[in-house]
Design a protein around this motif. Structure first.
Motif, PDB file in Angstrom:
ATOM      1  N   GLY A  94      50.013 -51.726 -79.443  1.00 34.67           N
ATOM      2  CA  GLY A  94      49.178 -50.822 -78.667  1.00 34.67           C
ATOM      3  C   GLY A  94      47.679 -51.077 -78.812  1.00 34.67           C
ATOM      4  O   GLY A  94      46.887 -50.481 -78.098  1.00 34.67           O
ATOM      5  N   LYS A  95      47.306 -51.946 -79.724  1.00 31.92           N
ATOM      6  CA  LYS A  95      45.898 -52.293 -79.913  1.00 31.92           C
ATOM      7  C   LYS A  95      45.514 -53.391 -78.925  1.00 31.92           C
ATOM      8  O   LYS A  95      46.359 -54.160 -78.482  1.00 31.92           O
ATOM      9  CB  LYS A  95      45.637 -52.768 -81.349  1.00 31.92           C
ATOM     10  N   ALA A 151      45.240 -65.463 -79.336  1.00 34.10           N
ATOM     11  CA  ALA A 151      44.733 -64.093 -79.320  1.00 34.10           C
ATOM     12  C   ALA A 151      45.455 -63.302 -80.395  1.00 34.10           C
ATOM     13  O   ALA A 151      46.620 -63.586 -80.708  1.00 34.10           O
ATOM     14  CB  ALA A 151      44.950 -63.463 -77.950  1.00 34.10           C
ATOM     15  N   VAL A 152      44.759 -62.325 -80.948  1.00 31.69           N
ATOM     16  CA  VAL A 152      45.325 -61.492 -82.005  1.00 31.69           C
ATOM     17  C   VAL A 152      45.091 -60.027 -81.671  1.00 31.69           C
ATOM     18  O   VAL A 152      44.236 -59.686 -80.852  1.00 31.69           O
ATOM     19  CB  VAL A 152      44.705 -61.817 -83.390  1.00 31.69           C
ATOM     20  N   HIS A 173      61.953 -56.671 -85.033  1.00 33.29           N
ATOM     21  CA  HIS A 173      61.666 -55.923 -86.249  1.00 33.29           C
ATOM     22  C   HIS A 173      60.161 -55.803 -86.464  1.00 33.29           C
ATOM     23  O   HIS A 173      59.722 -54.965 -87.249  1.00 33.29           O
ATOM     24  CB  HIS A 173      62.305 -56.597 -87.474  1.00 33.29           C
ATOM     25  N   GLU A 174      59.400 -56.663 -85.787  1.00 35.12           N
ATOM     26  CA  GLU A 174      57.941 -56.640 -85.886  1.00 35.12           C
ATOM     27  C   GLU A 174      57.337 -56.819 -84.498  1.00 35.12           C
ATOM     28  O   GLU A 174      57.893 -57.547 -83.668  1.00 35.12           O
ATOM     29  CB  GLU A 174      57.427 -57.782 -86.777  1.00 35.12           C
ATOM     30  N   PRO A 175      56.178 -56.186 -84.274  1.00 33.22           N
ATOM     31  CA  PRO A 175      55.487 -56.430 -83.003  1.00 33.22           C
ATOM     32  C   PRO A 175      54.773 -57.782 -83.044  1.00 33.22           C
ATOM     33  O   PRO A 175      54.479 -58.316 -84.118  1.00 33.22           O
ATOM     34  CB  PRO A 175      54.465 -55.284 -82.933  1.00 33.22           C
ATOM     35  N   ASP A 199      57.277 -56.346 -74.227  1.00 35.47           N
ATOM     36  CA  ASP A 199      55.916 -55.932 -74.587  1.00 35.47           C
ATOM     37  C   ASP A 199      54.984 -56.270 -73.433  1.00 35.47           C
ATOM     38  O   ASP A 199      54.452 -57.376 -73.341  1.00 35.47           O
ATOM     39  CB  ASP A 199      55.472 -56.643 -75.874  1.00 35.47           C
ATOM     40  N   GLN A 200      54.792 -55.304 -72.554  1.00 37.07           N
ATOM     41  CA  GLN A 200      53.996 -55.507 -71.345  1.00 37.07           C
ATOM     42  C   GLN A 200      52.546 -55.891 -71.627  1.00 37.07           C
ATOM     43  O   GLN A 200      51.888 -56.480 -70.781  1.00 37.07           O
ATOM     44  CB  GLN A 200      54.022 -54.236 -70.486  1.00 37.07           C
ATOM     45  N   SER A 201      52.045 -55.607 -72.832  1.00 38.92           N
ATOM     46  CA  SER A 201      50.653 -55.959 -73.139  1.00 38.92           C
ATOM     47  C   SER A 201      50.443 -57.468 -73.188  1.00 38.92           C
ATOM     48  O   SER A 201      49.308 -57.939 -73.112  1.00 38.92           O
ATOM     49  CB  SER A 201      50.215 -55.333 -74.465  1.00 38.92           C
TER      50      SER A 201
END
Length: 97
Positions: free
Chosen positions: A90-91, A84-85, A29-31, A69-71
């Motif tokens: 996408g940021k 890390a934040v 529901h949230e990234p 989430d590949q990032s």
């Protein structure tokens, strides 16, 4: 692992690395906006915009979160005690505190 950052995913997959996720992140529901690798026990924490609540946290495998989430590949080399934040999905990941 320095030549292919996907190797970090493979390492966590092979080790079955677990992580604690907020309920909102676990249910997608949230990234994920904060990744923390605890210094005391090596636990990984994945937190979204909502406050973390220990009574609703969910345990999962870190590699499943990366699949979604590949990032996260960008922060899988965080040493214990670091985090890390990012400002949003996408940021770029920053801080690495």
């Amino acid at each position: 692992m320095q030549h292919d950052r996907r190797a970090w995913w493979t390492r966590h997959w092979l080790l079955g690395t677990t992580c604690i996720q907020t309920l909102e992140v676990f249910e997608r529901h949230e990234p994920i906006l904060l990744v923390s690798h605890d210094a005391d026990d090596g636990t990984w924490q994945l937190i979204g915009a909502s406050d973390a609540n220990s009574s609703t946290g969910k345990i999962g495998h870190l590699h499943h979160a990366v699949d979604e989430d590949q990032s996260l590949i960008d922060v899988l080399d965080l040493p214990p005690g670091r985090s890390a934040v990012r400002a949003g999905l996408g940021k770029p990941w920053t801080g690495r505190l």
